[in-house]
Write an enzyme that holds these catalytic residues in place. Sequence first.
Site, PDB file in Angstrom:
ATOM      1  N   LYS A  56       0.827  -1.210   0.000  1.00  0.00           N
ATOM      2  CA  LYS A  56       0.000   0.000   0.000  1.00  0.00           C
ATOM      3  C   LYS A  56       0.859   1.258   0.000  1.00  0.00           C
ATOM      4  O   LYS A  56       0.547   2.251  -0.673  1.00  0.00           O
ATOM      5  CB  LYS A  56      -0.936  -0.031   1.216  1.00  0.00           C
ATOM      6  CG  LYS A  56      -2.025  -1.092   1.099  1.00  0.00           C
ATOM      7  CD  LYS A  56      -2.717  -1.364   2.419  1.00  0.00           C
ATOM      8  CE  LYS A  56      -3.713  -2.508   2.273  1.00  0.00           C
ATOM      9  NZ  LYS A  56      -4.316  -2.920   3.563  1.00  0.00           N
ATOM     10  N   GLN A 100      -3.870  -1.608   9.929  1.00  0.00           N
ATOM     11  CA  GLN A 100      -3.806  -2.911   9.275  1.00  0.00           C
ATOM     12  C   GLN A 100      -4.457  -3.974  10.154  1.00  0.00           C
ATOM     13  O   GLN A 100      -4.153  -4.100  11.331  1.00  0.00           O
ATOM     14  CB  GLN A 100      -2.352  -3.286   8.979  1.00  0.00           C
ATOM     15  CG  GLN A 100      -2.188  -4.612   8.269  1.00  0.00           C
ATOM     16  CD  GLN A 100      -2.857  -4.646   6.909  1.00  0.00           C
ATOM     17  OE1 GLN A 100      -2.800  -3.688   6.165  1.00  0.00           O
ATOM     18  NE2 GLN A 100      -3.497  -5.758   6.590  1.00  0.00           N
ATOM     19  N   ASP A 123     -10.377   3.967   4.988  1.00  0.00           N
ATOM     20  CA  ASP A 123     -10.555   2.527   4.830  1.00  0.00           C
ATOM     21  C   ASP A 123     -11.991   2.101   5.128  1.00  0.00           C
ATOM     22  O   ASP A 123     -12.350   0.937   4.966  1.00  0.00           O
ATOM     23  CB  ASP A 123      -9.576   1.782   5.748  1.00  0.00           C
ATOM     24  CG  ASP A 123      -9.295   0.363   5.273  1.00  0.00           C
ATOM     25  OD1 ASP A 123      -9.463   0.079   4.075  1.00  0.00           O
ATOM     26  OD2 ASP A 123      -8.897  -0.471   6.107  1.00  0.00           O
TER      27      ASP A 123
END
Length: 284
Positions: A56, A100, A123
């Site tokens: 990413k 994450q 996200d």
Amino acid sequence: MSPEARLMDGSALARTLVEQAARRAADLTERTGTAPCLATVLVGDDPASVTYVRMKRNRCAKAGILSRHVALPAATTTAELVGTITALSNDPEVHGILLQHPAGPHIDERAAFEAIAPEKDVDGVTCHSFAAMSFGLDGFASCTPGGILRLLDHYDVDLAGKHAVVVGRSAILGKPVGMLLLGRDATVTYCHSRTTDLASLTREADVLIAAVGRPRFLGGEHIKPGAVVIDAGSNPGNVGDVDFEAARTRASLITPVPGGVGPMTIATLLTQTVDAAAAQLNAV
């Protein structure tokens, strides 16, 4: 493969979306003097998570998006993680925050996610984002569901009135993708690994979303001829949740693994990071 079946090339579409995000990031940087910035937070050193975060961050660099990586030890407590994310939420130089997943069995991930400011939740993992998405309000979609909708749109899949079956109920994939489909006037059925007589339900699906996290969990017998099959599974060995060889002889459209949903997730993350930066810099 039947003549009607086509692969849904997420890699190609993702490249186009990342190029668009890069152009927008460059324009934003030129107009404001500030480049979009995504902060990535990783607890511990799980190899798969380390790889995902590195990927990413590399994509960010190629798109002209700054990345700030915060690596925390595996022994980090929930309170410490919440404190770190709160500090990033309060930092005006950070426009998006990615925690994450998974953060570790000892971490209250929901508490950590909720420490992300809604305007920086690129996200799409907070309750605020889920509610906004469900009610059709401004907010950020969960990245994998958002990528799936972009892929369906690109292949002109008309969802209105169609029966969509979602196999999976996770907070960041199964549940939100169902709400996005409902918002497009699809009729949505949620299933999961404990659903009784699963095949009888999936065979009714015009659009089948596999998001259960089990390799080759769905076979040809689960698929209605002519259905659109979206395999959001990511299992060891680059294996999806669908038995691809069996499914592609029945589906009209199908995503490969890899190269289908995965690239769209990252492309959506970058797109939403630029969106977040533009809004925070009052440069929409």
